[in-house]
Enzyme design. Sequence first.
Site, mmCIF file in Angstrom:
data_model
loop_
_atom_site.group_PDB
_atom_site.id
_atom_site.type_symbol
_atom_site.label_atom_id
_atom_site.label_comp_id
_atom_site.label_asym_id
_atom_site.label_seq_id
_atom_site.Cartn_x
_atom_site.Cartn_y
_atom_site.Cartn_z
ATOM 1 N N LYS A 51 18.779 -32.149 -13.304
ATOM 2 C CA LYS A 51 17.823 -32.192 -14.417
ATOM 3 C C LYS A 51 17.291 -33.609 -14.650
ATOM 4 O O LYS A 51 16.129 -33.779 -15.008
ATOM 5 C CB LYS A 51 18.456 -31.607 -15.687
ATOM 6 C CG LYS A 51 18.743 -30.099 -15.575
ATOM 7 C CD LYS A 51 17.458 -29.307 -15.335
ATOM 8 C CE LYS A 51 17.669 -27.825 -15.156
ATOM 9 N NZ LYS A 51 16.429 -27.086 -14.893
ATOM 10 N N TYR A 94 24.533 -30.247 -12.509
ATOM 11 C CA TYR A 94 23.396 -29.767 -13.305
ATOM 12 C C TYR A 94 22.650 -30.957 -13.920
ATOM 13 O O TYR A 94 21.425 -31.047 -13.837
ATOM 14 C CB TYR A 94 23.915 -28.815 -14.389
ATOM 15 C CG TYR A 94 22.829 -28.119 -15.182
ATOM 16 C CD1 TYR A 94 22.177 -27.001 -14.657
ATOM 17 C CD2 TYR A 94 22.456 -28.575 -16.439
ATOM 18 C CE1 TYR A 94 21.180 -26.357 -15.380
ATOM 19 C CE2 TYR A 94 21.461 -27.943 -17.166
ATOM 20 C CZ TYR A 94 20.830 -26.833 -16.639
ATOM 21 O OH TYR A 94 19.840 -26.203 -17.360
ATOM 22 N N SER A 109 13.025 -29.269 -17.107
ATOM 23 C CA SER A 109 14.217 -30.109 -17.087
ATOM 24 C C SER A 109 15.137 -29.548 -18.168
ATOM 25 O O SER A 109 15.251 -28.324 -18.317
ATOM 26 C CB SER A 109 13.862 -31.580 -17.321
ATOM 27 O OG SER A 109 15.027 -32.373 -17.289
#
Length: 297
Positions: free
Chosen positions: A172, A168, A155
């Site tokens: 994550k 993004y 992550s």
Amino acid sequence: MTDITIQDGEFARLSGKVVIITGGSSGIGLATTNLLLDLGAKVIIGDLQPPVTPIHNPSLTFQRTDVTSWSEQLALFKKAREIHGRVDHVFANAGVGPRADYLSKTVDANGDLVEPTFVTIDVNLKAVIYTATIAVYYMREEQQTPAGGSIVVVSSVAGISRFRATDYATAKHGNLGFARGLHQRLNFHELPIRVNLIAPSWTKTGFMPYPVMQSIGVEPQEPIVVAKSAAFLMADESRKGQMIHISKGRYREVEESIMLPAAEKVVGVEHGEVMEDDTLAKIIEAMGVFKKGAVAS
Ligand SMILES: NC(=O)c1ccc[n+]([C@@H]2O[C@H](COP(=O)([O-])OP(=O)(O)OC[C@H]3O[C@@H](n4cnc5c(N)ncnc54)[C@H](O)[C@@H]3O)[C@@H](O)[C@H]2O)c1
């Protein structure tokens, strides 16, 4: 937060283990590949490109793999079993930077707003789910010893904080949600497979041009620092459902020491409330449909 001291000696039990690394040809994945090879592990890289720094080691296999393709990931795992007979650890690491602009005003020929790209979510989240799903299937089939196998998911700090690179950050955060849910399922079915996460801070890889980082006065950590956290989570069989934050070489466990206690605070566990997952367990029991092993067999 619980600080973790990682001693090189703790990796010894990885010697001879078979490890699949997605995105193992550059940055954090490449550093992990080199670390594991030095420890005597057998590594299978699944990446779009061969290692950016050539590696001459008979224990390394490179298989060109686009992680967004289910069939290519299946082929990667098949290759590992064909060569080594089993898979012990999987590092779901391949990733790309942000691509989507959710404030875009770009329109097509009809004047309609253009659909945002899902590349980052496909590589950083959907493909991680592919990797872990195939890993669980393989590890279960292999009738692992009680020590079992493990999956380490990359992550990011972007997965636990506000971060303006929205696609993004979504992926994550998704990595965290997926690993947490999978951990609960694996535990429920008493499968000897551990899933853990790492959340690195800025790291010197192909992701960000180093001169730009330098120009703003940020010194990213070396990828080997992050690689050690991944190897640690593979080697330490007591680590289950944890997340290690890595910043400037400092390792801290955040899931059990901060995030779960924070969730319990929100729910009000100290005032007699129960966590949602405990209620779900009771619902499942009451419905009688999802008996232990039934859904996952
Ligand atoms: N560098 C950082 O500051 C940082 C911080 C936190 C998390 N991360 C995460 O670390 C992971 C590794 O990234 P990195 O920083 O080492 O970057 P990197 O660019 O050096 O390495 C990424 C690797 O993934 C591969 N890859 C990309 N798309 C792929 C695809 N579709 N199929 C197969 N392989 C693919 C690339 O070819 C490359 O070898 C990523 O998940 C990234 O999000 C990086």
